[in-house]
Design a protein around this motif. Structure first.
Motif, PDB file in Angstrom:
ATOM      1  N   LEU A 245       0.863  -1.272   0.092  1.00 54.17           N
ATOM      2  CA  LEU A 245      -0.076   0.071   0.011  1.00 54.17           C
ATOM      3  C   LEU A 245       0.921   1.408  -0.311  1.00 54.17           C
ATOM      4  O   LEU A 245       0.639   2.142  -0.769  1.00 54.17           O
ATOM      5  CB  LEU A 245      -0.962  -0.048   1.151  1.00 54.17           C
ATOM      6  CG  LEU A 245      -2.169  -0.880   1.227  1.00 54.17           C
ATOM      7  CD1 LEU A 245      -2.841  -0.835   2.362  1.00 54.17           C
ATOM      8  CD2 LEU A 245      -3.075  -0.224   0.088  1.00 54.17           C
ATOM      9  N   LEU A 246       1.772   1.230   0.835  1.00 58.88           N
ATOM     10  CA  LEU A 246       2.729   2.436   0.827  1.00 58.88           C
ATOM     11  C   LEU A 246       3.573   2.571  -0.422  1.00 58.88           C
ATOM     12  O   LEU A 246       3.874   3.869  -0.674  1.00 58.88           O
ATOM     13  CB  LEU A 246       3.943   2.230   2.017  1.00 58.88           C
ATOM     14  CG  LEU A 246       3.245   2.443   3.517  1.00 58.88           C
ATOM     15  CD1 LEU A 246       3.997   2.256   4.580  1.00 58.88           C
ATOM     16  CD2 LEU A 246       2.511   3.745   3.686  1.00 58.88           C
ATOM     17  N   ALA A 247       3.990   1.617  -0.931  1.00 61.98           N
ATOM     18  CA  ALA A 247       4.727   1.849  -2.052  1.00 61.98           C
ATOM     19  C   ALA A 247       3.855   2.524  -3.200  1.00 61.98           C
ATOM     20  O   ALA A 247       4.361   3.093  -4.137  1.00 61.98           O
ATOM     21  CB  ALA A 247       5.204   0.371  -2.969  1.00 61.98           C
ATOM     22  N   CYS A 248       2.607   2.139  -3.102  1.00 66.15           N
ATOM     23  CA  CYS A 248       1.691   2.738  -4.283  1.00 66.15           C
ATOM     24  C   CYS A 248       0.872   4.151  -3.790  1.00 66.15           C
ATOM     25  O   CYS A 248       0.166   4.543  -4.386  1.00 66.15           O
ATOM     26  CB  CYS A 248       0.463   1.718  -4.385  1.00 66.15           C
ATOM     27  SG  CYS A 248       0.762   0.192  -5.112  1.00 66.15           S
ATOM     28  N   LEU A 249       1.411   4.538  -2.728  1.00 62.92           N
ATOM     29  CA  LEU A 249       0.684   5.660  -2.155  1.00 62.92           C
ATOM     30  C   LEU A 249       0.551   7.025  -3.040  1.00 62.92           C
ATOM     31  O   LEU A 249      -0.594   7.485  -3.212  1.00 62.92           O
ATOM     32  CB  LEU A 249       1.396   6.155  -0.638  1.00 62.92           C
ATOM     33  CG  LEU A 249       0.888   7.133   0.204  1.00 62.92           C
ATOM     34  CD1 LEU A 249      -0.617   6.903   0.656  1.00 62.92           C
ATOM     35  CD2 LEU A 249       1.630   7.387   1.368  1.00 62.92           C
ATOM     36  N   PRO A 250       1.701   7.246  -3.840  1.00 61.19           N
ATOM     37  CA  PRO A 250       1.463   8.377  -4.716  1.00 61.19           C
ATOM     38  C   PRO A 250       0.547   8.110  -5.743  1.00 61.19           C
ATOM     39  O   PRO A 250      -0.149   9.284  -6.108  1.00 61.19           O
ATOM     40  CB  PRO A 250       3.008   8.597  -5.265  1.00 61.19           C
ATOM     41  CG  PRO A 250       3.773   7.686  -4.411  1.00 61.19           C
ATOM     42  CD  PRO A 250       2.869   6.883  -3.594  1.00 61.19           C
ATOM     43  N   LEU A 251       0.320   6.921  -6.191  1.00 58.47           N
ATOM     44  CA  LEU A 251      -0.753   6.711  -7.300  1.00 58.47           C
ATOM     45  C   LEU A 251      -2.183   7.086  -6.801  1.00 58.47           C
ATOM     46  O   LEU A 251      -2.975   7.622  -7.638  1.00 58.47           O
ATOM     47  CB  LEU A 251      -0.864   5.202  -7.419  1.00 58.47           C
ATOM     48  CG  LEU A 251      -1.811   4.549  -8.088  1.00 58.47           C
ATOM     49  CD1 LEU A 251      -1.664   5.062  -9.724  1.00 58.47           C
ATOM     50  CD2 LEU A 251      -1.717   2.870  -8.312  1.00 58.47           C
ATOM     51  N   PHE A 252      -2.419   6.851  -5.599  1.00 63.17           N
ATOM     52  CA  PHE A 252      -3.897   7.295  -5.022  1.00 63.17           C
ATOM     53  C   PHE A 252      -3.865   8.568  -5.226  1.00 63.17           C
ATOM     54  O   PHE A 252      -5.292   9.043  -4.958  1.00 63.17           O
ATOM     55  CB  PHE A 252      -4.024   6.575  -3.735  1.00 63.17           C
ATOM     56  CG  PHE A 252      -3.755   5.213  -3.686  1.00 63.17           C
ATOM     57  CD1 PHE A 252      -4.161   4.160  -4.668  1.00 63.17           C
ATOM     58  CD2 PHE A 252      -3.117   4.633  -2.524  1.00 63.17           C
ATOM     59  CE1 PHE A 252      -3.542   3.056  -4.414  1.00 63.17           C
ATOM     60  CE2 PHE A 252      -2.709   3.172  -2.191  1.00 63.17           C
ATOM     61  CZ  PHE A 252      -3.027   2.633  -3.433  1.00 63.17           C
ATOM     62  N   PHE A 253      -3.041   9.404  -5.119  1.00 58.95           N
ATOM     63  CA  PHE A 253      -3.153  11.023  -5.132  1.00 58.95           C
ATOM     64  C   PHE A 253      -3.422  11.535  -6.508  1.00 58.95           C
ATOM     65  O   PHE A 253      -3.899  12.681  -6.654  1.00 58.95           O
ATOM     66  CB  PHE A 253      -1.925  11.592  -4.615  1.00 58.95           C
ATOM     67  CG  PHE A 253      -1.970  11.554  -3.022  1.00 58.95           C
ATOM     68  CD1 PHE A 253      -2.791  12.516  -2.231  1.00 58.95           C
ATOM     69  CD2 PHE A 253      -1.101  10.819  -2.263  1.00 58.95           C
ATOM     70  CE1 PHE A 253      -2.762  12.806  -0.909  1.00 58.95           C
ATOM     71  CE2 PHE A 253      -1.252  10.977  -0.708  1.00 58.95           C
ATOM     72  CZ  PHE A 253      -2.137  11.815  -0.182  1.00 58.95           C
ATOM     73  N   VAL A 254      -3.032  10.782  -7.457  1.00 59.81           N
ATOM     74  CA  VAL A 254      -3.106  11.350  -8.788  1.00 59.81           C
ATOM     75  C   VAL A 254      -4.338  11.851  -9.311  1.00 59.81           C
ATOM     76  O   VAL A 254      -4.404  12.950  -9.848  1.00 59.81           O
ATOM     77  CB  VAL A 254      -2.486  10.194  -9.819  1.00 59.81           C
ATOM     78  CG1 VAL A 254      -2.775  10.481 -11.260  1.00 59.81           C
ATOM     79  CG2 VAL A 254      -0.966   9.807  -9.596  1.00 59.81           C
ATOM     80  N   PRO A 255      -5.402  11.050  -8.957  1.00 57.31           N
ATOM     81  CA  PRO A 255      -6.899  11.601  -9.442  1.00 57.31           C
ATOM     82  C   PRO A 255      -7.219  12.936  -8.807  1.00 57.31           C
ATOM     83  O   PRO A 255      -7.773  13.964  -9.662  1.00 57.31           O
ATOM     84  CB  PRO A 255      -7.875  10.580  -8.939  1.00 57.31           C
ATOM     85  CG  PRO A 255      -7.198   9.292  -8.902  1.00 57.31           C
ATOM     86  CD  PRO A 255      -5.838   9.565  -8.409  1.00 57.31           C
TER      87      PRO A 255
END
Lengths: 106, 233
Positions: free
Chosen positions: A32-42
């Motif tokens: 989850l932490l590795a993907c954290l920036p992805l969730f901010f993209v929208p």
């Protein structure tokens, strides 16, 4: 309290009290932490579409946000690091040269 | 477009753009090519070119955004692993957090008043370093606008994530706890994501700093912001 911060506190308490063992959640959390920036993209995409809202004073706002963020980063970082160093003088050896110059001035 | 179709389109667009951005960042490592930023610009351009509106994209992307909540809670794991290092720094961390948060707020309001912005804008700018869910609640209490506040919070987060690492290096802040604090206190979620990419301690501290700063601001901002504005105008 927003859900994310409440979740952080609850998870931390669960780990401390050993209700949840670390090995059970460690890998999932790392993913989850590795993907954290992805969730901010929208959210960041939305910035462009609301930009016209503030277009009239866009440049001033950009300067204000950058300036105050820079002040915040500098004060938070330097104060925390400075107090930590005065607490533990033994860390003096790891001081960077520019912090050292500054400390000499004071 | 049906809801499930919207989710498929938005999610795959976001993930593909993000993976492409990671590759770009690996080839040209720089703050400007931070994956969250290049991916967002890419998606905005694709939305404009294809005529898919932001509202439709955002509805479809909602499940991805929802993952922010568990991902932030997951910061409890590095916090737990490094709890001894962090606890040893509790006093300097608190000092940095209090002074840094007040300095950010004061600098923002002084600059906003100096630029002669509208009263609503000045007050919204005052709370731009607070994490979105709390900032939205706080906006009407300080005389700001919730929608405008969200934009300002996101912009502050992006600016901090892009230029924060450079600034901290420039002024010689290398201590991982101090770096994490600055990211979390000033640039909330975006800063925390950037801090987590830097290291486990930075990420964990940023998550806690974001929460503590937001709660503290929720208590002092409704009193402090109107007074400060009155004093300066």
């Amino acid at each position: 309290l927003p859900g994310n911060v409440a979740g952080l506190v609850l998870m931390f308490v669960a780990l401390l009290s050993e209700v949840v063992p670390l090995r059970l959640v460690e890998q999932g959390a790392a993913l989850l932490l590795a993907c954290l920036p992805l969730f901010f993209v929208p959210l960041a995409v939305g910035l462009g579409s609301t930009a016209q809202l503030t277009a009239s004073s866009g440049l001033a706002i950009l300067l204000i946000l950058s300036g105050s963020a820079a002040v915040g980063f500098a004060v938070t970082g330097r104060v925390a690091q400075g107090v930590a160093r005065s607490q533990t003088r033994s860390l003096a050896a790891t001081r960077s040269s520019n912090v050292h110059v500054d400390a000499d001035c004071c | 477009m049906s809801m499930s179709m919207q989710i498929v389109v938005s999610a795959s667009l976001t993930v593909l753009a993000y993976v492409a951005s990671l590759k770009l960042h690996a080839r040209y490592p720089s703050s400007i090519t931070a994956p969250a930023i290049t991916a967002s610009v890419g998606i905005a351009l694709i939305l404009a070119a294809t005529g898919i509106g932001y509202a439709a994209y955002r509805r479809g992307a909602e499940p991805l955004v929802e993952l922010l909540t568990p991902a932030t809670a997951a910061l409890a794991i590095p916090l737990y692993k490094h709890r001894r290092v962090i606890a040893a720094r509790a006093l300097p961390a608190l000092a940095g957090l209090v002074l840094g948060t007040l300095a950010t707020l004061t600098a923002a309001i002084v600059l906003a008043v100096g630029c002669e912005l509208s009263p609503t804008l000045i007050r919204s700018i005052g709370i731009k370093s607070v994490t979105t869910p709390i900032a939205v609640e706080l906006a009407p209490l300080v005389g700001g606008d919730p929608a405008l506040t969200v934009t300002l919070v996101v912009a502050t987060g992006l600016l901090g994530a892009m230029f924060g690492p450079w600034l901290l290096n420039r002024i010689g802040v290398q201590d991982p706890v101090a770096r994490g604090l600055a990211f979390g206190a000033v640039s909330q979620g975006f800063g925390t994501a950037r801090a987590a990419a830097e290291g486990e301690i930075q990420g964990a501290v940023a998550g806690v700093a974001m929460g503590v700063a937001a709660i503290a601001m929720a208590m002092v901002a409704p009193v402090l912001i109107p007074r400060l504005v009155q004093l300066l105008m």
